[in-house]
Design an enzyme around this catalytic site. Structure first.
Site, short mmCIF file in Angstrom:
data_model
loop_
_atom_site.label_atom_id
_atom_site.label_comp_id
_atom_site.label_asym_id
_atom_site.label_seq_id
_atom_site.Cartn_x
_atom_site.Cartn_y
_atom_site.Cartn_z
N HIS A 30 158.77 -85.77 26.41
CA HIS A 30 160.15 -85.53 26.82
C HIS A 30 160.49 -86.39 28.03
O HIS A 30 160.27 -85.99 29.18
CB HIS A 30 160.34 -84.05 27.17
CG HIS A 30 160.02 -83.11 26.05
ND1 HIS A 30 158.73 -82.82 25.66
CD2 HIS A 30 160.85 -82.39 25.24
CE1 HIS A 30 158.77 -81.96 24.66
NE2 HIS A 30 160.02 -81.70 24.38
N HIS A 270 165.96 -86.23 24.98
CA HIS A 270 165.30 -84.97 25.35
C HIS A 270 163.83 -84.93 24.93
O HIS A 270 162.96 -84.75 25.78
CB HIS A 270 166.02 -83.78 24.72
CG HIS A 270 165.34 -82.46 24.96
ND1 HIS A 270 165.57 -81.70 26.07
CD2 HIS A 270 164.40 -81.79 24.24
CE1 HIS A 270 164.81 -80.61 26.02
NE2 HIS A 270 164.09 -80.65 24.91
N GLU A 421 159.71 -55.25 31.24
CA GLU A 421 158.30 -55.47 30.91
C GLU A 421 157.90 -56.94 30.97
O GLU A 421 156.81 -57.29 31.46
CB GLU A 421 157.99 -54.92 29.51
CG GLU A 421 158.12 -53.42 29.38
CD GLU A 421 159.53 -52.97 29.00
OE1 GLU A 421 159.72 -51.76 28.77
OE2 GLU A 421 160.43 -53.83 28.95
N HIS A 483 157.65 -45.66 18.96
CA HIS A 483 156.84 -45.60 20.17
C HIS A 483 155.34 -45.53 19.89
O HIS A 483 154.55 -45.47 20.83
CB HIS A 483 157.25 -44.39 21.02
CG HIS A 483 158.55 -44.56 21.73
ND1 HIS A 483 159.71 -44.90 21.09
CD2 HIS A 483 158.87 -44.42 23.05
CE1 HIS A 483 160.71 -44.95 21.96
NE2 HIS A 483 160.21 -44.69 23.17
#
Length: 677
Positions: A30, A270, A421, A483
């Site tokens: 890149h 890019h 998280e 869960h």
């Protein structure tokens, strides 16, 4: 353009030349990002960054993170030019197997690379962790002596380059929100606002008001900086460094592929080489006449930071010597922590902890046993710092003497991460990378999925983070399959460098924690139950063997006809089934295997003593996906597991519904016994 500005531009052009040459030689990479960010990097690294190329690990250096890690030739060029042990040959070997210049910056592979980046946004979150570590260590160790003299041994900035992609990723929202809340005034982020990503101009899918967003987080925002104007960049950096309480976002408007006549400002620069013809044209446009990988001596001299680095570290060493004379115990503690050493009496502490738990014989949830031990660990290890993603009580990661981390100076040791998280895990990695702290995180095992890539990155970098995961199975019950983890244990266990412990009682919990603390060079996952589990009787020898990952817990008969292998809450089930099988005249061995990865690393003699190859009748029992255990039971064995999603209901009933009963274990054991005859 003044003479100084001309030199600045020439120094930046050296980065551009090295970047496009290395990418072209590799035929991969890149070039656009390093070419666009070169002026930003020149101004920061030549005029502001405090570092020592002669000693890349100097503890009071500024940290630099390239969050948009695909632009890796930027940092490799900077390291080479400023005097780190990154040679021209290393640059020529860009992206080649075994080179010191891999496709994305990798911590541990290249001197001066502070963190592995590439998954966008995570480097920014790591930087938040580094800045938080700096703040907490400064609050702990910087002191005023009785004469009124202020001794400052922790005082450095964390700089990060981030692009549009980093700021689109959700982790950037999570982490930057916390950075503002914690008032991390020494965190400075350069936003490379070039408006281009792989798919083209981002205005079709990224229309956020980024300055307003960061102001809402509580950041200082310096807008509309010309990312190719060295004077404007220098003024912005000075303003950012002057800010004491707010992190700073410097919004730099840049042109990707700067200098390329036909590809500047487009996605064409890019992620692919510019091409030989375009490189010739770019050299002409930049006025850069040197051959590929050649840098004029005057430019090398302008970049060389070695003498300045020696001077900066020398000044700090003198300050530390004065600190050591005034506060010898604190100085010793600081050095111990930064060198990742445990206290001298750690072996005695850890051994006593296991013996106390075995003597107590308590039956409780392993999450509670973990919480009890965290409290003891925090008293013994001041470097331990933990937190939870809004589940402190449920994870049992909080303890009565915990001191919350806040925006005010507090030297806290507990972090309320909120429901974040992913950022929590990446921030913990940043703290581990900085040094001086042992971070642990907490959430439900199921919600590890939100943080999965950051867990993987902690393992890739071999960081000593501890990931605490509770509510470990369908046994958690009424919350139901959303869960209840099923496949997560296999996911963790098959992650290289990660040790996953699923202890069966308080003794194994403490052994797991001690192993995690001692294992400074790689992360650990502690997988803990919501429901209570019974204490397991053991001999002293068995207690000592827990650290080997798997051991013989009970034996019925002179030699085993069948071996039951279990983890966590299912160890008690295995023991009950063994008693039934023994009453029927079978020789039965129960092996508790809290950490299969550690067991697999033991010597062959020990492994074969625990799991004799001649005993092919084996049953593994775990309330998770069963495929992982097939390699341990072999073609002649069987597994009691759950290979579907769970169900909502009281935990005990759900466990029975899915076959985690004594009768089912006995049935499978007898089936493999009969098949082996």
């Amino acid at each position: 353009m003044s003479q100084e500005q001309s030199l600045n531009r020439e120094c930046a052009n050296a980065i551009r030349a090295l970047a496009m040459d290395a990418v072209q030689k590799a035929n991969s990479g890149h070039p656009g990002a390093p070419m666009g960010m070169a002026d930003m990097a020149e101004q920061l690294w030549r005029h502001h960054l405090k570092h020592n190329p002669n000693h890349p690990e100097w503890v009071n250096r500024d940290r630099f993170v390239l969050s948009n890690g695909h632009g890796s030739m930027l940092i490799y060029s900077l390291l080479h030019l400023t005097g780190y042990p990154v040679s021209v040959d290393d640059l020529r070997g860009f992206r080649q197997l075994g080179s010191a210049t891999p496709g994305h910056p990798e911590f541990g592979d290249t001197p001066g690379v502070e963190t592995t980046t590439g998954p966008l946004g995570q480097g920014l979150a790591n930087a938040v962790g580094m800045a938080l570590a700096e703040k907490l260590l400064a609050e702990t160790f910087n002191k005023e002596d009785p004469s009124g003299h202020q001794h400052t041994i922790v005082d450095h900035h964390t700089y990060v380059f981030a692009g549009d992609g980093c700021l689109m990723e959700g982790i950037s929202h999570e982490a930057c929100s916390l950075a503002g809340t914690w008032q991390l005034g020494k965190l400075i982020c350069f936003y490379d606002d070039n408006g281009i990503s792989i798919d083209g101009e981002v205005k079709g899918w990224f229309t956020d008001d980024t300055p307003a967003r960061f102001r809402a987080y509580g950041w200082q925002v310096i807008e509309a900086v010309d990312g190719h104007d060295s004077a404007a960049l220098g003024a912005a950096i000075a303003s950012a460094k002057a800010e004491q309480t707010r992190p700073t976002l410097i919004c730099c408007k840049t042109r990707i592929g700067f200098g390329s006549p036909n590809k500047e400002g487009t996605a064409a620069s890019h992620g692919a080489p510019l091409g030989e013809d375009e490189i010739v044209a770019t050299r002409a446009a930049l006025g850069w006449s040197s051959a590929p990988f050649e840098i004029p001596e005057a430019i090398y001299e302008a970049w060389d930071a070695r003498a300045k680095g020696i001077e900066a570290e020398g000044s700090w060493q003198a300050a530390f010597a004065a600190y050591e004379a005034a506060f010898p115990d604190d100085a010793k503690s600081f050095l111990r922590r930064m060198q990742k050493q445990l206290p001298d009496d750690w072996p005695a502490f850890s051994a006593a902890a296991l013996q106390a738990a075995q003597a107590a014989g308590a039956s409780k949830a392993t999450r509670q046993s973990s919480g009890d031990f965290i409290a003891e660990l925090s008293d013994f290890l001041p470097e331990l710092i933990g937190g939870s993603a809004d589940l402190s009580g449920s994870n049992s990661t909080i303890w009565s003497a915990a001191k919350p981390v806040t925006s005010n100076p507090s030297a806290g040791n507990y972090i309320y991460y909120g429901v974040r998280e992913f950022a929590m895990t990446a921030i913990a990695s940043g703290m581990a990378l900085h040094g001086g702290l042992i971070p642990f995180t907490g959430t439900f095992l199921m919600f590890m999925e939100y943080a999965r890539n950051a867990v993987r990155m902690s393992a890739l970098m071999e960081l000593g983070s501890v990931h605490v995961y509770t509510h470990d199975s369908i046994g958690q019950g009424e919350d139901g399959p959303t869960h209840q983890p099923v496949e997560q244990l296999t996911n963790l266990r098959t992650t290289p460098n990660l040790c996953t412990w699923r202890p069966c009682d308080s003794v194994e919990v403490r052994a797991a924690w001690c192993h995690a603390i001692e294992r400074r060079g790689a992360p650990t996952a502690l997988v803990l139950s919501r429901q209570s589990v019974p204490h397991q009787a053991r001999s002293d020898e068995q207690v000592s063997e827990i650290s080997r990952g798997g051991y013989i817990l009970t034996e019925h008969g002179e030699r085993p006809d069948v071996i039951l292998i279990a983890t966590g809450s299912e160890v008690a089930l295995a023991r009950e089934a063994a008693e039934v099988l023994a009453a029927k005249g079978h020789g039965v061995r129960v092996v508790s295997m809290p950490c299969a990865e550690v067991f697999a690393a033991q010597d062959a003699a020990y492994r074969e003593r625990v799991l004799p190859p001649t005993v092919r009748s084996r049953v593994a029992i775990e309330a998770g996906h069963g495929d992982y255990w097939r390699k341990w039971v072999g073609l002649d064995g069987d597994v009691v597991s759950i290979d579907t999603f769970g169900a909502s209901g009281p935990g005990g009933q759900v466990m029975s519904h899915f076959g985690f009963t004594t009768d089912n274990v006995v049935m499978k054991a007898e089936r493999v016994l009969n098949a082996g005859r």
